[in-house]
Design a protein around this motif. Structure first.
Motif, mmCIF file in Angstrom:
data_model
loop_
_atom_site.group_PDB
_atom_site.id
_atom_site.type_symbol
_atom_site.label_atom_id
_atom_site.label_comp_id
_atom_site.label_asym_id
_atom_site.label_seq_id
_atom_site.Cartn_x
_atom_site.Cartn_y
_atom_site.Cartn_z
ATOM 1 N N ASP A 66 0.842 -1.075 -0.113
ATOM 2 C CA ASP A 66 -0.073 -0.062 0.026
ATOM 3 C C ASP A 66 0.852 1.076 0.012
ATOM 4 O OD1 ASP A 66 -3.001 -0.583 0.207
ATOM 5 O OD2 ASP A 66 -1.973 -1.945 1.525
ATOM 6 N N LEU A 67 1.760 1.229 0.625
ATOM 7 C CA LEU A 67 3.004 2.445 0.523
ATOM 8 C C LEU A 67 3.385 2.699 -0.548
ATOM 9 C CD1 LEU A 67 5.094 1.869 3.742
ATOM 10 C CD2 LEU A 67 3.634 3.775 3.376
ATOM 11 N N LEU A 68 3.861 1.412 -1.497
ATOM 12 C CA LEU A 68 4.200 1.544 -2.846
ATOM 13 C C LEU A 68 3.115 2.094 -3.744
ATOM 14 C CD1 LEU A 68 6.486 0.921 -4.808
ATOM 15 C CD2 LEU A 68 5.354 -1.338 -5.373
ATOM 16 N N ARG A 69 1.823 1.721 -3.656
ATOM 17 C CA ARG A 69 0.805 2.146 -4.403
ATOM 18 C C ARG A 69 0.566 3.616 -4.310
ATOM 19 N NH1 ARG A 69 -3.994 3.082 -2.968
ATOM 20 N NH2 ARG A 69 -3.742 1.819 -1.013
ATOM 21 N N LEU A 70 0.457 4.212 -3.093
ATOM 22 C CA LEU A 70 0.370 5.497 -2.557
ATOM 23 C C LEU A 70 1.512 6.386 -3.315
ATOM 24 C CD1 LEU A 70 -0.483 5.308 1.087
ATOM 25 C CD2 LEU A 70 -2.185 5.893 -0.898
ATOM 26 N N ALA A 71 2.660 5.780 -3.138
ATOM 27 C CA ALA A 71 3.754 6.445 -3.779
ATOM 28 C C ALA A 71 3.800 6.677 -5.475
ATOM 29 C CB ALA A 71 5.070 6.065 -3.538
ATOM 30 N N LEU A 72 3.420 5.582 -6.013
ATOM 31 C CA LEU A 72 3.355 5.475 -7.353
ATOM 32 C C LEU A 72 2.229 6.239 -7.888
ATOM 33 C CD1 LEU A 72 4.289 1.770 -7.998
ATOM 34 C CD2 LEU A 72 5.689 3.720 -8.358
ATOM 35 N N ASP A 73 1.037 6.316 -7.226
ATOM 36 C CA ASP A 73 0.013 7.005 -7.424
ATOM 37 C C ASP A 73 0.229 8.564 -7.518
ATOM 38 O OD1 ASP A 73 -1.706 5.124 -8.189
ATOM 39 O OD2 ASP A 73 -2.819 5.179 -5.942
ATOM 40 N N HIS A 74 1.005 8.998 -6.582
ATOM 41 C CA HIS A 74 1.494 10.419 -6.230
ATOM 42 C C HIS A 74 2.232 10.828 -7.631
ATOM 43 C CE1 HIS A 74 2.337 14.243 -4.432
ATOM 44 N NE2 HIS A 74 3.586 14.026 -4.237
ATOM 45 N N ALA A 75 3.381 10.140 -8.057
ATOM 46 C CA ALA A 75 4.107 10.340 -9.101
ATOM 47 C C ALA A 75 3.148 10.422 -10.684
ATOM 48 C CB ALA A 75 5.083 9.261 -9.352
#
Length: 210
Positions: A66-75
């Motif tokens: 979920d941390l990865l998903r949130l980070a990639l969504d932000h980019a």
């Protein structure tokens, strides 16, 4: 111009250690992912680097994924917002292309750790593959814009538009390896330099190039 400084997307608020919120944990986690690699980063490594217990991290997000998903969504949300801006779809194609390139550079420099993580994906998880699909769609839309400028006659026609797109973003994406926010080169000047090189080349006017 989209707000490249927008805060990362957040899931439902979770209670955690005092002084930490989800965004703080996310920012710190992205830094750890970039230093160690996502796959090599366990929740234990995250907890050690964040100064939290693993259970405290779970107060903010359900999992490392979920941390990865949130980070990639932000980019990706920042990049996609550039193409969704009305200035990317109205007017001369070369002006639209310049707008998109400037906007992309702005997002990259202001969300540098998040875009760095995006560019280092290997596609080993469903979250990564979904992000790579979105990134390819972004590249395809830019290639279509390059092709429109090519047909319009405002950029040279002897280079395939997808090759041009790869060369453009090879240049822009390399920024993550050397650019440091707050250094001697401001982000707006960096964008000016790249746009000048892309559209005018490196030769001074009046030289033959021989």
């Amino acid at each position: 111009m989209p707000d490249a400084d927008a805060t990362p997307p957040a899931a439902a608020p979770r209670r955690g250690r005092p002084g930490y919120d989800q965004q703080t944990v996310l920012n710190m986690a992205v830094d750890v992912f970039n230093r160690h690699g996502y796959e090599a980063t366990s929740m234990g490594i995250l907890a050690e680097n964040l100064g939290l217990s693993k259970s405290a991290i779970y107060h903010h997000v359900p999992s490392k994924g979920d941390l990865l998903r949130l980070a990639l969504d932000h980019a990706l949300d920042g990049l996609e917002a550039v193409l969704d801006d009305p200035l990317a779809s109205t007017g001369a194609a070369d002006a639209r292309l310049e707008f998109v390139l400037r906007g992309t550079i702005e997002v990259l420099t202001q969300r540098l750790p998040f875009v760095t993580l995006l560019l280092r994906l290997r596609g080993n998880t469903e979250i990564e593959r979904n992000a790579l699909t979105r990134r390819r769609e972004f590249d395809h839309r830019v290639a279509d814009l390059v092709d429109a400028a090519r047909r319009e006659g405002s950029v040279r026609r002897d280079i395939d538009p997808r090759t041009t797109t790869r060369l453009l973003f090879g240049t822009i994406n390399s920024i993550v390896e050397w650019y440091r926010p707050g250094g001697p080169l401001p982000a707006d000047k960096l964008a000016d330099n790249i746009i000048t090189m892309v559209f005018d080349g490196l030769h001074t006017r009046g030289t033959s190039g021989s």
